[in-house]
Design a protein around this motif. Structure first.
Motif, PDB file in Angstrom:
ATOM      1  N   ILE A 119       0.836  -1.206   0.000  1.00  0.00           N
ATOM      2  CA  ILE A 119       0.000   0.000   0.000  1.00  0.00           C
ATOM      3  C   ILE A 119       0.867   1.251   0.000  1.00  0.00           C
ATOM      4  CG2 ILE A 119      -1.676   1.319   1.359  1.00  0.00           C
ATOM      5  CD1 ILE A 119      -2.857  -1.314   2.267  1.00  0.00           C
ATOM      6  N   ARG A 120       1.950   1.229   0.779  1.00  0.00           N
ATOM      7  CA  ARG A 120       2.848   2.385   0.805  1.00  0.00           C
ATOM      8  C   ARG A 120       3.480   2.614  -0.563  1.00  0.00           C
ATOM      9  NH1 ARG A 120       7.141   1.304   5.046  1.00  0.00           N
ATOM     10  NH2 ARG A 120       6.352  -0.825   5.109  1.00  0.00           N
ATOM     11  N   THR A 121       3.800   1.528  -1.256  1.00  0.00           N
ATOM     12  CA  THR A 121       4.387   1.668  -2.588  1.00  0.00           C
ATOM     13  C   THR A 121       3.361   2.173  -3.592  1.00  0.00           C
ATOM     14  OG1 THR A 121       5.885  -0.176  -2.088  1.00  0.00           O
ATOM     15  CG2 THR A 121       5.657   0.461  -4.395  1.00  0.00           C
ATOM     16  N   LEU A 122       2.149   1.649  -3.513  1.00  0.00           N
ATOM     17  CA  LEU A 122       1.094   2.092  -4.427  1.00  0.00           C
ATOM     18  C   LEU A 122       0.740   3.560  -4.218  1.00  0.00           C
ATOM     19  CD1 LEU A 122      -1.296  -1.007  -4.329  1.00  0.00           C
ATOM     20  CD2 LEU A 122      -0.010  -0.201  -6.309  1.00  0.00           C
ATOM     21  N   SER A 123       0.963   4.080  -3.018  1.00  0.00           N
ATOM     22  CA  SER A 123       0.613   5.479  -2.755  1.00  0.00           C
ATOM     23  C   SER A 123       1.393   6.441  -3.638  1.00  0.00           C
ATOM     24  CB  SER A 123       0.860   5.803  -1.284  1.00  0.00           C
ATOM     25  OG  SER A 123       2.247   5.746  -0.969  1.00  0.00           O
ATOM     26  N   TRP A 124       2.585   6.040  -4.098  1.00  0.00           N
ATOM     27  CA  TRP A 124       3.375   6.932  -4.946  1.00  0.00           C
ATOM     28  C   TRP A 124       2.723   7.141  -6.311  1.00  0.00           C
ATOM     29  CZ3 TRP A 124       6.834  10.079  -3.197  1.00  0.00           C
ATOM     30  CH2 TRP A 124       7.516   9.763  -2.014  1.00  0.00           C
ATOM     31  N   ILE A 125       1.850   6.231  -6.729  1.00  0.00           N
ATOM     32  CA  ILE A 125       1.145   6.435  -7.994  1.00  0.00           C
ATOM     33  C   ILE A 125       0.206   7.632  -7.882  1.00  0.00           C
ATOM     34  CG2 ILE A 125      -0.483   5.393  -9.615  1.00  0.00           C
ATOM     35  CD1 ILE A 125       0.684   2.693  -8.966  1.00  0.00           C
ATOM     36  N   ASN A 126      -0.441   7.771  -6.715  1.00  0.00           N
ATOM     37  CA  ASN A 126      -1.326   8.915  -6.503  1.00  0.00           C
ATOM     38  C   ASN A 126      -0.557  10.213  -6.287  1.00  0.00           C
ATOM     39  OD1 ASN A 126      -3.672   7.301  -6.606  1.00  0.00           O
ATOM     40  ND2 ASN A 126      -3.420   6.716  -4.470  1.00  0.00           N
ATOM     41  N   ILE A 127       0.721  10.098  -5.991  1.00  0.00           N
ATOM     42  CA  ILE A 127       1.532  11.300  -5.775  1.00  0.00           C
ATOM     43  C   ILE A 127       2.238  11.733  -7.054  1.00  0.00           C
ATOM     44  CG2 ILE A 127       3.500  12.251  -4.499  1.00  0.00           C
ATOM     45  CD1 ILE A 127       2.804  10.356  -2.218  1.00  0.00           C
ATOM     46  N   LEU A 128       2.826  10.774  -7.778  1.00  0.00           N
ATOM     47  CA  LEU A 128       3.653  11.094  -8.937  1.00  0.00           C
ATOM     48  C   LEU A 128       2.998  10.775 -10.274  1.00  0.00           C
ATOM     49  CD1 LEU A 128       7.093   9.728  -7.637  1.00  0.00           C
ATOM     50  CD2 LEU A 128       6.257  12.080  -7.568  1.00  0.00           C
ATOM     51  N   GLY A 129       1.806  10.198 -10.269  1.00  0.00           N
ATOM     52  CA  GLY A 129       1.144   9.851 -11.518  1.00  0.00           C
ATOM     53  C   GLY A 129       0.760  11.070 -12.338  1.00  0.00           C
ATOM     54  N   THR A 130       0.311  10.824 -13.564  1.00  0.00           N
ATOM     55  CA  THR A 130      -0.058  11.937 -14.449  1.00  0.00           C
ATOM     56  C   THR A 130      -1.212  12.760 -13.883  1.00  0.00           C
ATOM     57  OG1 THR A 130      -1.458  10.389 -15.685  1.00  0.00           O
ATOM     58  CG2 THR A 130       0.773  10.776 -16.518  1.00  0.00           C
ATOM     59  N   SER A 131      -2.058  12.138 -13.101  1.00  0.00           N
ATOM     60  CA  SER A 131      -3.148  12.861 -12.440  1.00  0.00           C
ATOM     61  C   SER A 131      -2.921  12.938 -10.932  1.00  0.00           C
ATOM     62  CB  SER A 131      -4.493  12.177 -12.726  1.00  0.00           C
ATOM     63  OG  SER A 131      -4.468  10.818 -12.289  1.00  0.00           O
ATOM     64  N   GLY A 132      -1.654  12.758 -10.514  1.00  0.00           N
ATOM     65  CA  GLY A 132      -1.334  12.755  -9.096  1.00  0.00           C
ATOM     66  C   GLY A 132      -1.161  14.142  -8.519  1.00  0.00           C
ATOM     67  N   ALA A 133      -0.787  14.182  -7.247  1.00  0.00           N
ATOM     68  CA  ALA A 133      -0.713  15.446  -6.514  1.00  0.00           C
ATOM     69  C   ALA A 133       0.374  16.361  -7.059  1.00  0.00           C
ATOM     70  CB  ALA A 133      -0.472  15.161  -5.029  1.00  0.00           C
ATOM     71  N   VAL A 134       1.537  15.812  -7.418  1.00  0.00           N
ATOM     72  CA  VAL A 134       2.640  16.648  -7.889  1.00  0.00           C
ATOM     73  C   VAL A 134       2.294  17.306  -9.216  1.00  0.00           C
ATOM     74  CG1 VAL A 134       5.044  16.640  -8.656  1.00  0.00           C
ATOM     75  CG2 VAL A 134       4.379  15.314  -6.638  1.00  0.00           C
ATOM     76  N   ASN A 135       1.776  16.537 -10.171  1.00  0.00           N
ATOM     77  CA  ASN A 135       1.413  17.106 -11.466  1.00  0.00           C
ATOM     78  C   ASN A 135       0.259  18.097 -11.334  1.00  0.00           C
ATOM     79  OD1 ASN A 135       3.015  16.182 -13.778  1.00  0.00           O
ATOM     80  ND2 ASN A 135       2.438  14.140 -13.103  1.00  0.00           N
ATOM     81  N   ALA A 136      -0.682  17.800 -10.449  1.00  0.00           N
ATOM     82  CA  ALA A 136      -1.786  18.742 -10.237  1.00  0.00           C
ATOM     83  C   ALA A 136      -1.272  20.062  -9.674  1.00  0.00           C
ATOM     84  CB  ALA A 136      -2.806  18.118  -9.291  1.00  0.00           C
ATOM     85  N   LEU A 137      -0.292  19.997  -8.768  1.00  0.00           N
ATOM     86  CA  LEU A 137       0.284  21.214  -8.194  1.00  0.00           C
ATOM     87  C   LEU A 137       1.070  22.003  -9.233  1.00  0.00           C
ATOM     88  CD1 LEU A 137       0.838  22.957  -5.696  1.00  0.00           C
ATOM     89  CD2 LEU A 137       2.811  21.498  -5.216  1.00  0.00           C
ATOM     90  N   LEU A 138       1.835  21.295 -10.069  1.00  0.00           N
ATOM     91  CA  LEU A 138       2.624  21.979 -11.098  1.00  0.00           C
ATOM     92  C   LEU A 138       1.729  22.664 -12.122  1.00  0.00           C
ATOM     93  CD1 LEU A 138       5.443  19.329 -11.739  1.00  0.00           C
ATOM     94  CD2 LEU A 138       5.637  21.483 -10.499  1.00  0.00           C
ATOM     95  N   GLN A 139       0.655  22.013 -12.519  1.00  0.00           N
ATOM     96  CA  GLN A 139      -0.260  22.623 -13.490  1.00  0.00           C
ATOM     97  C   GLN A 139      -1.047  23.764 -12.847  1.00  0.00           C
ATOM     98  OE1 GLN A 139      -2.300  19.772 -16.288  1.00  0.00           O
ATOM     99  NE2 GLN A 139      -1.364  18.227 -14.949  1.00  0.00           N
ATOM    100  N   TRP A 140      -1.403  23.609 -11.583  1.00  0.00           N
ATOM    101  CA  TRP A 140      -2.118  24.697 -10.903  1.00  0.00           C
ATOM    102  C   TRP A 140      -1.234  25.933 -10.778  1.00  0.00           C
ATOM    103  CZ3 TRP A 140      -0.959  26.984  -6.140  1.00  0.00           C
ATOM    104  CH2 TRP A 140      -1.916  27.867  -5.645  1.00  0.00           C
ATOM    105  N   ALA A 141       0.079  25.728 -10.548  1.00  0.00           N
ATOM    106  CA  ALA A 141       1.009  26.843 -10.418  1.00  0.00           C
ATOM    107  C   ALA A 141       1.437  27.405 -11.767  1.00  0.00           C
ATOM    108  CB  ALA A 141       2.246  26.407  -9.628  1.00  0.00           C
ATOM    109  N   GLY A 142       1.015  26.782 -12.851  1.00  0.00           N
ATOM    110  CA  GLY A 142       1.362  27.264 -14.174  1.00  0.00           C
ATOM    111  C   GLY A 142       2.769  26.930 -14.620  1.00  0.00           C
TER     112      GLY A 142
END
Length: 289
Positions: A119-142
């Motif tokens: 589960i801990r390993t799968l959590s990185w998909i939600n963080i680094l995936g194309t629709s994950g938290a990091v990409n969402a933050l980068l697109q939100w910040a422009g």
């Protein structure tokens, strides 16, 4: 004479439950794997018993297996170095903090073990995936118009392994640092050493056994894992344990998988043996005491 014989036999009688358990759970399966590695899988999918060297000839002569083994060792070494550099600071802080709730910090350190490694390993998909938290933050910040491909590469495999193994490193370094006599550091300061100089001359050398024990655990566990590269890695990031998984589970080629398992066991066993000769294995037991 009988009394002397009973005295000599008593330690073995006391050890017999532990030795029997080790023999049944460790030595017996290992013997089965060794025997099975010399069997042969036919084209029909049946395993033929006997003493065949086909599996070993394939494993030892095929450059493909050699490259994967070297890649596995390299990834394990890189993961170990990152864990050592990143993990020393929190271990030193926990060992030397004057907070009254040091036990709370240790509990927080052990908290990741309460959650499944998968589960801990799968959590990185939600963080680094194309629709994950990091990409969402980068697109939100422009900063980017399209999602970045952050997953399925060597960096994410190392990141996932560090996430999994860092508590092992911190715990081993903490046990080593907390066992250092504080009077030694005070004596170094009295003799004119700066705080950083006292750390370099006293604390760091005396904490090296814990750092080495943590490095051994991180290296062995990283080299033997297959979940992290399977979930976070790409087609070119397979490690040696993934070959074993594919041979046994996917191809149902148990004899080949047994031979691959023994190769990995010998490599990791050699590392543990070298560590035992240089550092001793007693530091590992301290971290779990």
């Amino acid at each position: 004479m009988s009394s002397l014989a009973e005295t000599k036999a008593r330690p073995w009688l006391l050890l017999s439950p532990a030795l029997g358990t080790l023999g049944f759970l460790l030595l017996a399966p290992l013997c089965f794997i060794v025997v099975y590695s010399f069997w042969l899988r036919t084209a029909t999918g049946a395993d033929v018993g006997g003493f065949h060297l086909d599996n070993w000839a394939e494993v030892l002569s095929d450059v493909f297996y050699h490259d994967i083994l070297v890649y596995t060792v390299r990834i394990a070494l890189m993961t170990t170095v990152v864990c050592a550099v990143v993990g020393y600071v929190p271990a030193y802080f926990i060992a030397n903090t004057r907070m009254k709730n040091k036990g709370l910090l240790l509990m927080l350190l052990m908290l990741p073990f309460w959650i499944s490694y998968i589960i801990r390993t799968l959590s990185w998909i939600n963080i680094l995936g194309t629709s994950g938290a990091v990409n969402a933050l980068l697109q939100w910040a422009g900063l980017t118009d399209t999602p970045l491909q952050l997953l399925y590469n060597e960096a994410t495999v190392i990141l996932g392994l560090v996430h999994y193994l860092l508590p092992f490193m911190i715990l081993n370094v903490y046990v080593s640092v907390v066992g250092i006599d504080g009077n030694l550091v005070s004596a170094a300061r009295t003799l004119g050493a700066t705080p950083f100089g006292a750390f370099l001359k006293v604390t760091l050398p005396l904490s090296l056994p814990g750092l080495a024990a943590g490095s051994l655990l991180c290296f062995v566990l990283a080299a033997g894992t297959y979940i992290t590269p399977l979930i976070l890695g790409g087609p070119t990031n397979a490690m040696f344990a993934n070959l074993i998984f594919e041979a046994i589970i996917i191809q149902l080629n148990w004899p080949l998988g047994a031979a691959l398992s023994i190769v990995l066991l010998v490599v990791l066993g050699t590392v543990v043996t070298l560590y035992g000769r240089l550092m001793g294995l007693n530091q590992l037991s301290k971290s779990f005491g």
